[in-house]
Design an enzyme around this catalytic site. Sequence first.
Site, PDB file in Angstrom:
ATOM      1  N   LYS A 198      40.456  34.898  42.966  1.00 20.63           N
ATOM      2  CA  LYS A 198      39.434  34.437  43.913  1.00 20.63           C
ATOM      3  C   LYS A 198      39.854  33.074  44.450  1.00 20.63           C
ATOM      4  O   LYS A 198      39.954  32.106  43.711  1.00 20.63           O
ATOM      5  CB  LYS A 198      38.080  34.354  43.205  1.00 20.63           C
ATOM      6  N   GLU A 235      46.290  35.014  36.716  1.00 23.74           N
ATOM      7  CA  GLU A 235      44.839  35.207  36.590  1.00 23.74           C
ATOM      8  C   GLU A 235      44.518  36.662  36.227  1.00 23.74           C
ATOM      9  O   GLU A 235      43.675  36.938  35.377  1.00 23.74           O
ATOM     10  CB  GLU A 235      44.115  34.841  37.896  1.00 23.74           C
ATOM     11  N   LYS A 250      39.845  38.387  46.391  1.00 25.11           N
ATOM     12  CA  LYS A 250      38.815  37.921  47.312  1.00 25.11           C
ATOM     13  C   LYS A 250      39.252  36.597  47.939  1.00 25.11           C
ATOM     14  O   LYS A 250      39.690  35.717  47.212  1.00 25.11           O
ATOM     15  CB  LYS A 250      37.534  37.720  46.509  1.00 25.11           C
ATOM     16  N   SER A 276      31.943  37.462  53.690  1.00 27.38           N
ATOM     17  CA  SER A 276      31.007  37.152  54.769  1.00 27.38           C
ATOM     18  C   SER A 276      31.697  36.683  56.051  1.00 27.38           C
ATOM     19  O   SER A 276      31.360  37.134  57.141  1.00 27.38           O
ATOM     20  CB  SER A 276      30.022  36.090  54.289  1.00 27.38           C
TER      21      SER A 276
HETATM   22  C1  PBG Z   1      29.463  33.756  43.960  1.00 29.23           C
HETATM   23  C2  PBG Z   1      29.988  34.545  45.078  1.00 29.23           C
HETATM   24  C3  PBG Z   1      30.375  34.088  46.328  1.00 29.23           C
HETATM   25  C4  PBG Z   1      30.723  35.212  47.054  1.00 29.23           C
HETATM   26  C5  PBG Z   1      30.538  36.318  46.241  1.00 29.23           C
HETATM   27  N1  PBG Z   1      30.101  35.875  44.999  1.00 29.23           N
HETATM   28  C6  PBG Z   1      30.349  32.720  46.904  1.00 29.23           C
HETATM   29  C7  PBG Z   1      31.353  31.735  46.477  1.00 29.23           C
HETATM   30  O1  PBG Z   1      32.168  31.943  45.592  1.00 29.23           O
HETATM   31  O2  PBG Z   1      31.314  30.641  47.043  1.00 29.23           O
HETATM   32  C8  PBG Z   1      31.189  35.199  48.462  1.00 29.23           C
HETATM   33  C9  PBG Z   1      30.964  36.454  49.193  1.00 29.23           C
HETATM   34  C10 PBG Z   1      31.088  36.351  50.667  1.00 29.23           C
HETATM   35  O3  PBG Z   1      31.490  35.332  51.242  1.00 29.23           O
HETATM   36  O4  PBG Z   1      30.757  37.348  51.295  1.00 29.23           O
HETATM   37  N2  PBG Z   1      28.073  34.024  43.728  1.00 29.23           N
END
Ligand code: PBG
Length: 326
Positions: A198, A235, A250, A276
Amino acid sequence: MSSFPVVRMRRLRRTPALRRLVTETRPHASNLVQPLFLHEGLTEPREISSMPGVYQHTRDSLRKAAVEAVTAGVGGLLLFGIPVHKDPLGTGASDPDGILQVALRDVAEEVGDATVIIGDVNLDEYTDHGHTGVLGPDGDVDNDASLERLAAMAVAQARAGAHVIAPSAMMDGQIGSMRAALDAEGFQQIPIMGYSAKYASAFYGPFRDAVESSLTGNRRSYQQVPGNIRESLREVDLDLEEGADIVMVKPAGAYLDIVSLIAQHTDVPVAAYQVSGEYSMIEAAAANGWLDREQVVLESIGSIRRAGASIIITYWAAEFASRLER
Ligand code: PBG
């Protein structure tokens, strides 16, 4: 006639039927996971301004959205809660009546066995400082103190009916500590889908609106450096050693090299999260008439599948599942 022997690659592209026959990979509805947000105390569903078409749900509208997604054929649902009350420890995250536990129970009751219900395990929606763990005296996230909170959250989700838990906090040792806590509570059969690779990405921007994040700084002291590849392998290896059943990359679109590498590197299912910002960019361009929305969404999802992810978390899951084979 050409003066040299032309290789006729175009032969197999000539008709729709030929192109269909030679297509190597295509996403199926069952590859797609729909994220859903339940907002505590909301009386009407509220559209997220930076993510048109995505809603903060009420308990009623969440149930309806879950049924719609499952009817469309999605492979799973990933649930997030947006609490009204936030505090330094993110108490609501592990409260049996915390908003995400309410969401899990409601959705389990509504669609239970027909799909895979996944809970996001992370304190960031529940802490008043917006970090994914608890803070130490130096103001940085205290890794080991956070592990305990995250493990309690995982157990609370399993009790509430999550079929899979998905830790996204990027704390070292989080998979191992959750596996131990789940096993100790009798949840040996609950798989863990680790957000293993991530990255500290600006593509999460609109998500912070979606969950009304109170974060003012950034997550660079725990999420990965975008320029790194080998760190992802490490990781992933660590998560697998600690007991992860599925590993995730991600964001997806800007990190397809990582998806591909990890799919070759491991023998567990690989998930990728089309986040997102990936959603909002395409929606904004389509709304301006600059892109063909349908084609671009299918191409972007298809490319994540082609890179090697068999689980694709995307805000378009429910809408596009009905257009794909099951
Ligand atoms: C943490 C989480 C995030 C996302 C999914 N789980 C936010 C982050 O790590 O800042 C991001 C998902 C997205 O941007 O669609 N709760």
